[in-house]
Scaffold this motif. Structure first.
Motif: not given
Length: 533
Positions: A96-100, A231-235, A286-288
């Motif tokens: 959540n810290a990274g997502f926001q 990598f997982v976020g881009l996937l 993921m947020s981007h």
């Protein structure tokens, strides 16, 4: 047959009794979490008592009641396990810290944030470890080896700046808020990576080779964990953009986002990497990209789902810490425990000051604009914000000094007690003093250019960077950024230049492939934002 039947019945009754006790404990713990939410809401207007302090006080009150009912045997409803924290409670908080995270503010101040969060954490860990090594020789704390001493440095280098973030306004003090928030997240990741690196090397014979191996392990964990999260976020962004689940079911794309975020963390743990760093950068990516590829209803759902899971996890941890403060089975001498806790708290303050003020001075040398420089009063607030310790310190302490939730050695018991004491004191005392300190140092925040260029965002610290301004950025192509002609000139505007080149690369290659704001495929009849097409 009768003896066998009696044996089976007795075992079934014992199992039923055990299950019933677990159900009762879970019900009471859930009731305490509900009480945290209600009381925290009632105290919201004061902004003196944040959720962390409220949960600690409720946990302490519940621990007193349980101690009285159990006649001093235990103050716990549930048995805390470090595996429970690292597998179930920590991932939602860090993701959540990274997502926001406010990406524009984070990357514009990236160099300063990395100085504080990475280099500063290493300095703090070294000073705390060195001080503990010297003082523990003169204090009766039990048997602790060099690995335990270094682990103590990593444990108490992990900060918790929630109290300060609740009082700071990202609209009034955007630079200060960005530095405190960004440093807090990078600090947690660096502390865990440092802790894992300490666990992975042989400290029986320390020499130059071991030191080089330690630094290599640290940078290896840091870089590979970051790349895995990206990598997982881009996937996830590529899958959701190409298959576009929202045309049939928004539930599927929400479920895929949640599961792939958790998958990134578990993959890192499976590969002996840092899950906390992996899931943090997975959240940023993921947020981007991914968040803009889902339908409007899924955006609202994921935004609040991640924030809610993070809030519940943090409340759970602090309630348990409040109970653990009264746990008498740690068995350490009260006088020695107070002395060790006071010594560690002093080392935390010294270690924090040892890097905040020197690194702020170096950061200011590279900035020409007075608005971008960190004033002395802001440096004091940054120093103060990092004095509080929280969930990560507790989890690392349990991981290092307990086995299956129990302490086995006197020195380990002393460290658990001291960690809980430092977390309680710093969160409650320093947390309560944070608001008057900030009001005294920054009575009337000055208006800055970043306040004018950045649209308003939600004021709640738990969702600071989502909403209509999720990806708000200046049109850097319309601004003239001079090419650096020297090293000093490059350091004077590094983030603006790097940010500009990244925007060009992102718009030309990354967003057309992985989606994102302005690159979402339009499907007629789908519940997407009309204004986004």
């Amino acid at each position: 047959m009768t003896p066998i039947l009696n044996y089976v019945v007795s075992k079934w009754q014992a199992l039923s009794t055990s299950d019933h006790a677990s159900v009762v404990s879970i019900n009471l713990f859930v009731a305490l979490l509900c009480a945290c939410i209600v009381i925290g809401h009632l105290l919201e207007e004061t902004r003196w008592m944040n959720e962390s302090i409220t949960a600690l006080l409720i946990g302490m009150f519940a621990g007193i009641v349980i101690l009285l009912v159990s006649r001093g045997k235990s103050s716990h409803l549930l048995l805390f396990s470090e595996d429970t924290f690292f597998i179930y409670l920590l991932p939602p908080i860090i993701f959540n810290a990274g997502f926001q995270v406010k990406k524009k503010q984070f990357f514009v101040n990236f160099m300063t944030i990395m100085l504080f969060g990475a280099i500063g954490t290493l300095v703090s860990c070294f000073i705390i470890s060195l001080g503990a090594f010297q003082f523990f020789k003169k204090m009766d704390v039990g048997s602790l080896d060099i690995a335990d001493i270094l682990a103590i440095g990593a444990i108490f280098a992990a900060t918790d700046s929630v109290c300060t973030l609740q009082i700071l306004s990202q609209d009034e003090t955007p630079l200060l808020y960005s530095l405190v928030f960004g440093e807090g997240v990078v600090n947690d990741a660096t502390s865990v990576v440092l802790f894992n690196a300490i666990q992975s090397i042989d400290l029986s014979n320390i020499d130059a080779r071991v030191a080089i191996h330690f630094l290599g392990s640290f940078f290896y964990l840091f870089s590979t964990s970051t790349l895995l999260g990206v990598f997982v976020g881009l996937l996830s962004a590529y899958i959701i953009r190409k298959l576009y689940f929202g045309r049939h079911s928004t539930d599927r794309e929400v479920a895929l986002m949640i599961l792939m975020a958790y998958l990134s963390y578990m993959l890192a743990e499976l590969l002996d990497l840092s899950g906390i760093l992996t899931v943090f950068f997975c959240g940023i990516v993921m947020s981007h990209y991914t968040w803009h590829n889902v339908t409007e209803s899924s955006r609202v759902t994921t935004k609040h789902a991640f924030a809610t899971l993070s809030f519940i996890s943090e409340s759970f941890i602090f309630v348990y810490v409040g109970m653990d403060a009264l746990d008498i089975e740690n068995g350490a001498s009260p006088g020695t425990s107070v002395a060790v806790s006071a010594m560690l708290l002093g080392l935390v303050m010294v270690g924090r000051a040892a890097f905040v003020f020197p690194l702020s001075f170096l950061s200011n040398l590279a900035k020409k604009s007075a608005d971008e420089k960190i004033t002395f009063r802001e440096q004091v607030i940054i120093w103060w914000a990092g004095l509080m310790r929280g969930a990560v310190s507790i989890a690392l302490a349990y991981h290092q000094f307990t086995r299956a939730g129990h302490t086995q050695l006197r020195g380990n018991a002393m460290m658990i007690t001291s960690t809980v004491t430092v977390v309680l004191f710093s969160t409650m005392v320093f947390g309560l003093l944070t608001k008057p300190l900030i009001k005294c140092l920054i009575p009337h925040p000055k208006l800055t250019t970043s306040m004018l260029s950045d649209p308003a965002t939600p004021k709640s610290f738990s969702v600071p960077l989502l909403g209509s301004a999720q990806d708000s950025e200046l049109d850097l192509d319309s601004l003239h950024v001079p090419r650096p002609t020297s090293i000093r000139a490059f350091l004077a505007t590094p983030t603006h230049t790097v940010h500009r080149y990244w925007r060009k690369f992102d718009d030309a290659f990354m967003r057309p492939m992985f989606g994102g704001r302005g690159f979402v495929p339009f499907v007629p009849g789908s519940p997407t934002e009309r204004g986004g097409h």
